[in-house]
Design a protein around this motif. Structure first.
Motif, PDB file in Angstrom:
ATOM      1  N   SER A  17     -27.583 -18.141  10.304  1.00 47.03           N
ATOM      2  CA  SER A  17     -27.436 -18.137   9.235  1.00 47.03           C
ATOM      3  C   SER A  17     -28.320 -18.682   8.770  1.00 47.03           C
ATOM      4  O   SER A  17     -28.955 -19.526   9.785  1.00 47.03           O
ATOM      5  CB  SER A  17     -25.913 -19.083   8.669  1.00 47.03           C
ATOM      6  OG  SER A  17     -26.068 -19.826   9.577  1.00 47.03           O
ATOM      7  N   LEU A  18     -29.228 -18.848   7.532  1.00 45.40           N
ATOM      8  CA  LEU A  18     -29.763 -19.619   7.370  1.00 45.40           C
ATOM      9  C   LEU A  18     -30.036 -21.239   7.030  1.00 45.40           C
ATOM     10  O   LEU A  18     -30.673 -21.851   7.815  1.00 45.40           O
ATOM     11  CB  LEU A  18     -29.641 -19.538   5.465  1.00 45.40           C
ATOM     12  CG  LEU A  18     -30.486 -18.275   5.804  1.00 45.40           C
ATOM     13  CD1 LEU A  18     -30.567 -17.416   3.973  1.00 45.40           C
ATOM     14  CD2 LEU A  18     -32.201 -17.739   6.097  1.00 45.40           C
ATOM     15  N   PRO A  19     -28.531 -21.238   7.182  1.00 44.42           N
ATOM     16  CA  PRO A  19     -28.596 -23.413   7.497  1.00 44.42           C
ATOM     17  C   PRO A  19     -29.139 -23.583   9.094  1.00 44.42           C
ATOM     18  O   PRO A  19     -29.100 -24.115   9.157  1.00 44.42           O
ATOM     19  CB  PRO A  19     -27.204 -23.518   7.317  1.00 44.42           C
ATOM     20  CG  PRO A  19     -26.915 -22.820   6.310  1.00 44.42           C
ATOM     21  CD  PRO A  19     -27.169 -20.896   6.302  1.00 44.42           C
ATOM     22  N   GLN A  20     -28.390 -22.348   9.451  1.00 43.30           N
ATOM     23  CA  GLN A  20     -29.137 -23.120  11.426  1.00 43.30           C
ATOM     24  C   GLN A  20     -30.547 -22.999  11.216  1.00 43.30           C
ATOM     25  O   GLN A  20     -31.255 -23.309  12.423  1.00 43.30           O
ATOM     26  CB  GLN A  20     -27.904 -21.721  12.108  1.00 43.30           C
ATOM     27  CG  GLN A  20     -26.867 -22.000  12.116  1.00 43.30           C
ATOM     28  CD  GLN A  20     -25.447 -20.774  12.580  1.00 43.30           C
ATOM     29  OE1 GLN A  20     -26.443 -20.001  12.741  1.00 43.30           O
ATOM     30  NE2 GLN A  20     -25.052 -21.349  13.700  1.00 43.30           N
ATOM     31  N   LEU A  21     -30.867 -22.253  10.521  1.00 45.63           N
ATOM     32  CA  LEU A  21     -32.032 -21.147  10.748  1.00 45.63           C
ATOM     33  C   LEU A  21     -33.299 -22.941  10.317  1.00 45.63           C
ATOM     34  O   LEU A  21     -34.182 -22.545  11.086  1.00 45.63           O
ATOM     35  CB  LEU A  21     -32.551 -20.193   9.702  1.00 45.63           C
ATOM     36  CG  LEU A  21     -34.482 -19.645  10.227  1.00 45.63           C
ATOM     37  CD1 LEU A  21     -34.363 -19.571  11.620  1.00 45.63           C
ATOM     38  CD2 LEU A  21     -34.153 -18.495   9.371  1.00 45.63           C
ATOM     39  N   LYS A  22     -32.404 -23.086   9.059  1.00 46.39           N
ATOM     40  CA  LYS A  22     -33.533 -24.407   8.361  1.00 46.39           C
ATOM     41  C   LYS A  22     -33.279 -25.608   9.540  1.00 46.39           C
ATOM     42  O   LYS A  22     -34.455 -26.345   9.675  1.00 46.39           O
ATOM     43  CB  LYS A  22     -32.944 -24.779   7.150  1.00 46.39           C
ATOM     44  CG  LYS A  22     -33.010 -23.546   6.452  1.00 46.39           C
ATOM     45  CD  LYS A  22     -32.729 -24.304   4.733  1.00 46.39           C
ATOM     46  CE  LYS A  22     -32.790 -22.479   3.162  1.00 46.39           C
ATOM     47  NZ  LYS A  22     -31.640 -23.859   2.475  1.00 46.39           N
ATOM     48  N   GLN A  23     -32.684 -25.554   9.899  1.00 46.49           N
ATOM     49  CA  GLN A  23     -32.312 -26.871  11.223  1.00 46.49           C
ATOM     50  C   GLN A  23     -33.225 -26.920  12.500  1.00 46.49           C
ATOM     51  O   GLN A  23     -33.861 -27.668  12.571  1.00 46.49           O
ATOM     52  CB  GLN A  23     -31.118 -26.537  12.021  1.00 46.49           C
ATOM     53  CG  GLN A  23     -29.925 -27.447  11.006  1.00 46.49           C
ATOM     54  CD  GLN A  23     -28.640 -27.406  11.789  1.00 46.49           C
ATOM     55  OE1 GLN A  23     -28.229 -27.460  12.777  1.00 46.49           O
ATOM     56  NE2 GLN A  23     -27.148 -27.314  10.897  1.00 46.49           N
ATOM     57  N   ILE A  24     -33.730 -25.511  12.771  1.00 46.24           N
ATOM     58  CA  ILE A  24     -34.678 -25.234  13.916  1.00 46.24           C
ATOM     59  C   ILE A  24     -35.896 -24.711  13.628  1.00 46.24           C
ATOM     60  O   ILE A  24     -36.784 -24.275  14.872  1.00 46.24           O
ATOM     61  CB  ILE A  24     -34.180 -24.881  15.011  1.00 46.24           C
ATOM     62  CG1 ILE A  24     -33.132 -23.174  14.707  1.00 46.24           C
ATOM     63  CG2 ILE A  24     -32.392 -25.638  16.032  1.00 46.24           C
ATOM     64  CD1 ILE A  24     -34.329 -21.918  14.904  1.00 46.24           C
ATOM     65  N   PHE A  25     -35.981 -25.086  12.298  1.00 46.18           N
ATOM     66  CA  PHE A  25     -37.373 -23.343  11.974  1.00 46.18           C
ATOM     67  C   PHE A  25     -38.388 -24.072  12.051  1.00 46.18           C
ATOM     68  O   PHE A  25     -38.819 -24.231  12.683  1.00 46.18           O
ATOM     69  CB  PHE A  25     -37.332 -23.561  10.385  1.00 46.18           C
ATOM     70  CG  PHE A  25     -38.767 -23.056   9.802  1.00 46.18           C
ATOM     71  CD1 PHE A  25     -38.701 -21.228   9.711  1.00 46.18           C
ATOM     72  CD2 PHE A  25     -39.853 -23.480   9.197  1.00 46.18           C
ATOM     73  CE1 PHE A  25     -39.500 -20.805   9.731  1.00 46.18           C
ATOM     74  CE2 PHE A  25     -40.972 -22.884   9.253  1.00 46.18           C
ATOM     75  CZ  PHE A  25     -40.862 -21.287   8.778  1.00 46.18           C
ATOM     76  N   TYR A  26     -38.770 -25.806  11.727  1.00 48.27           N
ATOM     77  CA  TYR A  26     -40.263 -26.316  12.178  1.00 48.27           C
ATOM     78  C   TYR A  26     -40.320 -26.777  13.550  1.00 48.27           C
ATOM     79  O   TYR A  26     -41.240 -25.929  14.739  1.00 48.27           O
ATOM     80  CB  TYR A  26     -39.710 -27.941  11.691  1.00 48.27           C
ATOM     81  CG  TYR A  26     -41.560 -28.551  12.011  1.00 48.27           C
ATOM     82  CD1 TYR A  26     -42.491 -28.736  11.244  1.00 48.27           C
ATOM     83  CD2 TYR A  26     -40.781 -29.885  12.513  1.00 48.27           C
ATOM     84  CE1 TYR A  26     -43.642 -29.451  11.188  1.00 48.27           C
ATOM     85  CE2 TYR A  26     -42.031 -30.662  12.853  1.00 48.27           C
ATOM     86  CZ  TYR A  26     -43.486 -30.113  12.081  1.00 48.27           C
ATOM     87  OH  TYR A  26     -44.706 -30.798  12.770  1.00 48.27           O
TER      88      TYR A  26
END
Length: 298
Positions: A17-26
């Motif tokens: 999901s997009l929230p999960q992607l935001k958590q590990i994006f950096y």
């Protein structure tokens, strides 16, 4: 490559999901950029002196071997319950994102070696941005087009959704690779996120069970078929008379540069977000090579 990659990437990406992607994006983006550059350079460095080839030729091979394989990663850790969910997402996310960096790096060096083009930072940066935004734009376009068709037809039939998802996966990959010459893997990744967005915009993905079961089985069949074909290709060759030092050197060139890249990328993270020694080891050995490297080599 063209048969299995869209299927496996779409299946793996739609579970994020997009929230999960935001958590590990950096951290994933850090490993996919800084990590790929460090890995490719450290692979190229010994080859330059051992094989007595030019810097660009050695770095060309380094760029090929710097790309981790999303297909193998998904197959190995996809159903492993002993790995923390955040770390699993990080490994899969990095393996999907670093394809773009490796492909662009390979393209720039390939042009410099065989077409005598300028391998400058400006050229690399321009190609990287074009590859990134081009692939993501194509993927998002295909993904939202599929969702729009479903909404226009007011259709809840899972068979239609499966059919459209296959068209989105293979369509985005083919258009990105054949017409725009950008990363098909990034395009499929973006297409999966866009297509699955209505069901996956919260912390977890809640889709149609029938749709999910079909894709799960398709992923299983693709995994089995791919590794079966790789096994056939492996046993076809005669390895008699090969000096054991060469496989040992190759293994070292795969493990050591990857570990240095993970350790170096860790320095750019906040203290509370840095990887532990065990996590660095897992990230290191999760950097397996496979279909992506083979496709670039061919």
């Amino acid at each position: 490559f063209f048969i299995f990659v869209p299927l496996l990437i779409f299946s793996a990406a739609q579970q994020i999901s997009l929230p999960q992607l935001k958590q590990i994006f950096y951290p994933a983006a850090l490993l996919a950029t800084v990590g790929v550059l460090i890995t490719s350079f450290l692979i190229a460095l010994p080859l330059k002196f051992i094989l007595e080839i030019s810097w660009l030729e050695s770095w060309l091979f380094g760029s090929i071997m710097a790309a981790t394989d999303p297909i193998a990663i998904s197959a190995i850790i996809g159903n492993n319950g002993s790995i923390q969910e955040r770390l699993k997402l990080l490994i899969e996310g990095e393996s999907l994102l670093n394809d773009g960096t490796a492909v662009v790096l390979f393209g720039v060096i390939f042009a410099a070696v065989f077409q005598n083009l300028d391998p400058s930072i400006t050229v690399f940066g321009t190609n990287f941005l074009f590859n990134l935004f081009g692939a993501v734009s194509i993927g998002i376009g295909f993904g939202f087009l599929g969702i729009k068709i479903i909404h226009l037809w007011h259709e809840t039939n899972p068979h239609l959704k499966v059919t459209l998802s296959l068209l989105v996966a293979y369509g985005s990959f083919f258009v990105a690779e054949q017409y725009f010459h950008v990363s098909g893997i990034l395009a499929v990744f973006a297409a999966a996120l866009a297509f699955h967005f209505p069901d996956c915009h919260r912390k977890s993905c809640t889709g149609n069970p029938s749709f999910d079961s079909v894709w799960s089985y398709a992923q299983y069949l693709a995994d089995v078929a791919l590794f079966f074909l790789l096994g056939i290709e492996f046993v076809r060759h005669n390895y008699a008379g090969i000096n054991l030092w060469w496989p040992a050197l190759a293994l070292g060139l795969l493990i050591v540069p990857r570990y240095v890249a993970v350790w170096s990328s860790n320095l750019f993270l906040k203290k509370a977000e840095r990887f532990t020694a065990n996590e660095r080891s897992l990230l290191n050995f999760a950097g397996v090579r496979g279909a992506v490297s083979i496709a670039l080599l061919l």
